[in-house]
Design an enzyme around this catalytic site. Sequence first.
Site, PDB file in Angstrom:
ATOM      1  N   ARG A  57       8.332  27.329 -28.351  1.00  0.00           N
ATOM      2  CA  ARG A  57       9.137  27.737 -27.188  1.00  0.00           C
ATOM      3  C   ARG A  57       9.602  29.167 -27.370  1.00  0.00           C
ATOM      4  O   ARG A  57       9.889  29.571 -28.497  1.00  0.00           O
ATOM      5  CB  ARG A  57      10.398  26.884 -27.067  1.00  0.00           C
ATOM      6  CG  ARG A  57      10.227  25.496 -27.485  1.00  0.00           C
ATOM      7  CD  ARG A  57       9.614  24.729 -26.400  1.00  0.00           C
ATOM      8  NE  ARG A  57       9.295  23.411 -26.903  1.00  0.00           N
ATOM      9  CZ  ARG A  57       9.062  22.413 -26.100  1.00  0.00           C
ATOM     10  NH1 ARG A  57       9.122  22.584 -24.800  1.00  0.00           N
ATOM     11  NH2 ARG A  57       8.757  21.249 -26.593  1.00  0.00           N
ATOM     12  N   VAL A  58       9.768  29.861 -26.267  1.00  0.00           N
ATOM     13  CA  VAL A  58      10.233  31.238 -26.413  1.00  0.00           C
ATOM     14  C   VAL A  58      11.626  31.310 -27.020  1.00  0.00           C
ATOM     15  O   VAL A  58      11.937  32.239 -27.753  1.00  0.00           O
ATOM     16  CB  VAL A  58      10.210  32.026 -25.088  1.00  0.00           C
ATOM     17  CG1 VAL A  58       8.790  32.330 -24.688  1.00  0.00           C
ATOM     18  CG2 VAL A  58      10.935  31.293 -24.002  1.00  0.00           C
ATOM     19  N   ASP A  59      12.470  30.307 -26.770  1.00  0.00           N
ATOM     20  CA  ASP A  59      13.811  30.360 -27.391  1.00  0.00           C
ATOM     21  C   ASP A  59      13.708  30.204 -28.898  1.00  0.00           C
ATOM     22  O   ASP A  59      14.690  30.358 -29.602  1.00  0.00           O
ATOM     23  CB  ASP A  59      14.768  29.240 -26.912  1.00  0.00           C
ATOM     24  CG  ASP A  59      14.393  28.654 -25.588  1.00  0.00           C
ATOM     25  OD1 ASP A  59      13.741  29.374 -24.809  1.00  0.00           O
ATOM     26  OD2 ASP A  59      14.743  27.488 -25.330  1.00  0.00           O
ATOM     27  N   ASP A  60      12.547  29.845 -29.397  1.00  0.00           N
ATOM     28  CA  ASP A  60      12.398  29.620 -30.826  1.00  0.00           C
ATOM     29  C   ASP A  60      11.861  30.830 -31.574  1.00  0.00           C
ATOM     30  O   ASP A  60      11.638  30.758 -32.770  1.00  0.00           O
ATOM     31  CB  ASP A  60      11.467  28.427 -31.084  1.00  0.00           C
ATOM     32  CG  ASP A  60      12.091  27.121 -30.621  1.00  0.00           C
ATOM     33  OD1 ASP A  60      13.330  27.055 -30.561  1.00  0.00           O
ATOM     34  OD2 ASP A  60      11.334  26.195 -30.304  1.00  0.00           O
TER      35      ASP A  60
END
Length: 695
Positions: free
Chosen positions: A563-566
């Site tokens: 995920r981009v938040d990761d």
Amino acid sequence: KMTTDNHLRHVESLPVFPSGAGNIPRLNAVILGEALASEENDYVFPSDDFSRNAHVSSPSQYLEMYKRSVEDPAGFWSEIASEFYWEKKWGDKVCSENLDVGKGAVNIEWFKGGITNICYNCLDRNVEIGNGDKVALYWEGNDLGSDDSLTYSQLLEKVCQLANYLKDVGVKKGDAVIIYLPMLMELPIAMLACARIGAIHSVVFAGFSSESLAQRIVDCKPKVVLTCNAVKRGAKVIGLKDIVDAGLAESTKNGVSVDVCLTYENQTALKRENTKWTQGRDIWWQDVVPKYPSTCDVEWVDAEDPLFLLYTSGSTGKPKGVLHTTGGYMVYTATTFKYAFDYKPSDIYWCTADCGWITGHSYVTYGPLLNGASCIVFEGAPTYPDASRCWDIVDKYKVSIFYTAPTLVRSLMREGTQHVTRYSRKSLRVLGSVGEPINPSAWRWFFNVVGDSRCPISDTWWQTETGGFMITPLPGAWAQKPGSATYPFFGVQPVIVDEKGNELEGECSGYLCVKHSWPSAFRTLFGDHERYETTYFKPFPGYYFTGDGCSRDKDGYYWLTGRVDDVINVSGHRIGTAEVESALVSHPQCAEAAVVGVEHEVKGQGIYAFVTLVEGVPYSEDLRKSLVMAVRTQIGAFATPDKIHWAPGLPKTRSGKIMRRILRKIASRQLDELGDISTLAEPAVVDQLIALADK
Ligand code: ATP
Ligand code: MG
């Protein structure tokens, strides 16, 4: 007009390797069936034999088809759609779309005006073309030796009986029906019965709590709930009916009551005498359904009429109610199934996913049945009675296509190869993976040990929202790279953009978006079109935003990085969590790893790694050092983990995905902000991890 030039340039520059390893140095390449894939091998080529017999045999054949699919999507998809039964053909416009929030409401339509029925195409049509006596579903129960099967004709009869019952209790086209069933054949039967009468099914994975079930009941207000009294999972008996009772009580408190709860008596788990009962509302499935006629007229529906509603697995927060419609979904799931697994009528197919997830919708039920496939529905746990159960099933049914998730691959890897090699697995031809990025070392184990280095692996990247495969190998067409989902499927135009939404060219990494719609794109979030637009279409106007990070290498292969938040930013280096996890998992004593970013005074963010170890290995300071070393040597000193947190288990969603948002909170010790942990498979893991935090 559809602008496709940029994207086509990427695809056209894909390396078109001659047959076999061709111009790739031997050391870098391995050919199916000839040798094990080692860390030196960047490429795994299909054998000539495999390619020759495949639906798509070469990169150039793929290119030609792909090019047509994006230059003339209407022509490409309507040709395929014509192979299905339509009561009435669609109108002039095969597709109309607006993905640009600046130009009005986001809207996607495929085959609008076309009148069809997906159940008819799965069953009646197969019976008509001579598949009536072919096995549609093999059922393998939780306990060794319990099994059953249904041919296409038998399945059709069962579906018709249930459809007649549902009509009789007042379910009409457009009504919602909640299905809370384990992997009995009644689960796909229930889905198909709803589809037959135009009702919208919403399958709730039968591992969810009564609160989660109640939330979904309140959200979609079903006419009927279909369930069973209990199920055996491994050695445990789970009282599903009790959960449903609590869920129904809870939803009644919230103003939504359900009149009918049709309950299947699952005798091996619980006898009816011992089942709690609400007179008037609860009805035994076996008492009523078999009395109904085994034929039932089809409710013809528009291609754009809703087929089902399904909630995402909740890895990143509150699940979203994804709505799929009929026509495009039908055409797309059938086509992706056929090509990505190189499906042939002689195949026996097994997907380990539960029908409670999108994978079980598209690739246990609809995709395979639309192709007339014989598929296995497995009730049990893949490690019961022991870690060899999967291979026992593979040999028993002569499974040729085996589709599963990296989490299962890693957990079997942890148990050791002896469980696998005791079985023949000769029938296997194609393997598949879905759910998370598959670490290259897990990929190699799956390939070398499970598939005896003979079977290509289709690492299929897709989402509940996309309905079907988006980026996936076509196993006979081109070389695979362990850990890469390879290239886009026909009609799919992935783009990688930077923070500002600029499309990046060539070798790059950034946010994965998709340009233009594809037939099985979701049409809305149920009852919340605004959230649909805000979540998926506002971040990068004009594109569908997937939420995933991705990079494209020099050969044009796509690599999902999580995920981009990761994505973690360490002293200005953007590091994908998937990369660090893969380095850790490649350590022979590490079974699984989950990496998150934590605030760091000097570096901005630091790397915090949770690791689980191979069965029987104790955690020690030496091991910690060698895990850190594995990351330093494989990625570089800048990616050195600041903390290794030994974990006996990791928090996972019920579909088996690691829930990093909870790990982030534990890593930063924000223990009062853990948020909703109700979708976790084993909430107790969280306390265990907290207790070990400073060890
Ligand atoms: P939620 O959206 O509620 O957070 P979720 O994203 O886990 O839940 P799904 O739709 O089941 O719900 O999962 C889709 C996601 O799974 C993708 O966005 C991607 O992050 C991951 N994924 C699936 N298949 C692959 C794959 N082959 N390679 C890499 N990642 C994958
Ligand atoms: Mg998601």
